[in-house]
Design a protein around this motif. Structure first.
Motif, PDB file in Angstrom:
ATOM      1  N   GLY A 190      37.969  35.534  33.701  1.00 59.56           N
ATOM      2  CA  GLY A 190      37.370  35.723  35.018  1.00 59.56           C
ATOM      3  C   GLY A 190      38.079  34.913  36.084  1.00 59.56           C
ATOM      4  O   GLY A 190      38.352  35.402  37.194  1.00 59.56           O
TER       5      GLY A 190
ATOM      6  N   LYS B 124      41.524  36.484  36.665  1.00 56.87           N
ATOM      7  CA  LYS B 124      41.449  37.716  37.449  1.00 56.87           C
ATOM      8  C   LYS B 124      41.407  37.405  38.940  1.00 56.87           C
ATOM      9  O   LYS B 124      42.095  38.064  39.747  1.00 56.87           O
ATOM     10  CB  LYS B 124      40.208  38.530  37.058  1.00 56.87           C
ATOM     11  CG  LYS B 124      39.955  39.744  37.962  1.00 56.87           C
ATOM     12  CD  LYS B 124      38.753  40.550  37.507  1.00 56.87           C
ATOM     13  CE  LYS B 124      38.343  41.569  38.562  1.00 56.87           C
ATOM     14  NZ  LYS B 124      39.453  42.491  38.932  1.00 56.87           N
TER      15      LYS B 124
ATOM     16  N   THR C  62      38.599  43.502  34.082  1.00 61.35           N
ATOM     17  CA  THR C  62      37.612  42.463  33.787  1.00 61.35           C
ATOM     18  C   THR C  62      37.358  42.386  32.294  1.00 61.35           C
ATOM     19  O   THR C  62      37.301  43.406  31.612  1.00 61.35           O
ATOM     20  CB  THR C  62      36.295  42.770  34.515  1.00 61.35           C
ATOM     21  OG1 THR C  62      36.531  42.809  35.929  1.00 61.35           O
ATOM     22  CG2 THR C  62      35.238  41.723  34.202  1.00 61.35           C
TER      23      THR C  62
END
Length: 405
Positions: A293, A296, A314
């Motif tokens: 996360g 990203k 994701t």
């Protein structure tokens, strides 16, 4: 809001950042810096860019008693007032210490460098501990601690291995036998000097502290060292549970791995007990998803800054029916240039050409690799991602066995 209002109530993140900026301005010669709200950090401008991530400072500040909050903040601010490093190795050697850090930290700094123009050279000095963690060198003083880069080692005329040997000697000299028993055979180191997790690198210490069997250690965060015996399942379960809680509460992740000693070397290992292995796998899956996360967000910002149109998939988590474990999942969509994380399950998505509903088939990772591995270009990042520009042949996808929970 006035300065002292911050000590009467919990500040907002933006309010805390404003307080930090004002405190930086009061600490000496002005340093050009700016606040970035989305990553929640302060960036110091200049050729050698320095980052002050605010998450841990904000968490500790808000958790502290109000009278202690100024002290907490000053401790964090002291860490950014890093003096110049000594000019020679002889001057530095007594202050060198080994530190263990998550690979995600190095990857974060590397991605940050890619966003700068011109891109600075990144010359880290480290040694791999395992897939999740790195050994680095730190120059430690009473006021601050800073990691040592390859350029500094070159200036000193020493290799990383030579400097690490000196740092390890320093660590041994600073390591009395200091453990507390937490129950169920679980032990925790009590040095409280920012190098608790570094003691993993001392196999002799592990054996002295372990009551029978082989020592098993976890270093979930920078200030924690947890130890249990390979003969004590209850201690291992307690260790994984506490590691999980510490990683949630404290931040500063180091590694979700469990370590042992093999032929005198520290290595990541798998528990032999099924319940411990399942609990550890759950923790590792959740921490990996957390790192994906954060990654990203950085990749999205990098792609925006350089105008690259690529989808950063994701890493999602779900819990299968009648299971206490968690499973990771990502989507691979036909026609979408994607940076794909390595997950347990891959949702293969085929959009309808006429604009209707897409068709999705769930595959275990090894099945997705079997039908599309030649399309996956491994990207140099941590956690690992794969660049996929194309999509597997429809017939091969149709023949692949679907994932079954």
């Amino acid at each position: 809001m006035g300065f002292f209002d911050f000590f009467r109530a919990r500040p907002t993140p933006d309010g805390f950042a404003d307080l930090v900026l004002r405190q930086i301005g009061q600490r000496g010669p002005a340093r050009a810096c700016h606040y970035e709200a989305a990553p929640f950090r302060i960036v110091f401008d200049g050729d050698a860019q320095q980052i002050f991530n605010l998450d841990n400072a904000y968490r500790d500040y808000c958790a502290a008693p109000r009278k202690q909050r100024p002290h907490v903040l000053q401790n964090y601010l002291a860490g950014i007032d890093v003096p110049g490093l000594p000019a020679t190795f002889a001057e530095a050697r007594d202050s060198l210490m080994p530190v263990i850090r998550s690979r995600s930290q190095g990857d974060y700094l590397r991605l940050l460098a890619l966003r700068q123009s011109p891109r600075p050279a990144v010359a880290d000095a480290w040694q791999a501990l395992d897939d999740d963690a790195l050994i680095l060198l730190a120059y430690d003083t009473q006021a601050s601690m800073s990691t040592i880069g390859q350029a500094t080692l070159a200036q000193w005329g020493v290799t990383f291995e030579q400097a690490l040997a000196v740092a390890m000697d320093n660590l041994r000299e600073r390591t009395p036998h200091s453990f507390v028993a937490l129950g169920d055979g679980l032990m925790m180191g009590e040095w409280h000097d920012a190098y608790d997790s570094s003691r993993l690198l001392l196999p002799d210490l592990l054996y002295r502290a372990c009551a029978g069997g082989e020592p098993l250690v976890m270093i979930p965060t920078r200030g924690r060292f947890l130890l249990a015996s390979s003969h004590n399942v209850a201690g291992q379960l307690a260790m994984v549970a506490l590691a999980d809680q510490l990683m949630q509460d404290e931040g500063r992740h180091v590694s979700p791995a469990m370590y042992g000693v093999r032929h005198g070397r520290i290595v990541a290992c798998q528990p032999t007990d099924g319940a411990v292995a399942a609990a550890l796998a759950r923790l590792q899956t959740m921490i990996r998803a957390h790192h994906y996360g954060e990654q990203k967000q950085e990749w999205d910002e990098l792609n925006d800054s350089i105008g690259e149109d690529v989808f950063v998939a994701t890493c999602m988590l779900f819990q299968p029916k009648e299971s206490e474990g968690v499973v990771s999942l990502a989507t691979w969509t036909r026609g979408v240039d994607t940076l794909l994380p390595r997950t347990d399950i891959v949702a293969m998505v085929v959009p309808d050409a006429a604009g209707g509903d897409s068709v999705t088939k769930m595959l275990a990772w090894h099945e997705a690799l079997a039908i599309g591995g030649e399309l996956m270009q491994e990207v140099d990042c941590y956690p690992v991602r794969y660049r996929v520009r194309d999509f597997p042949d429809p017939q091969r996808l149709a023949a692949a066995p679907p994932w079954d929970s």
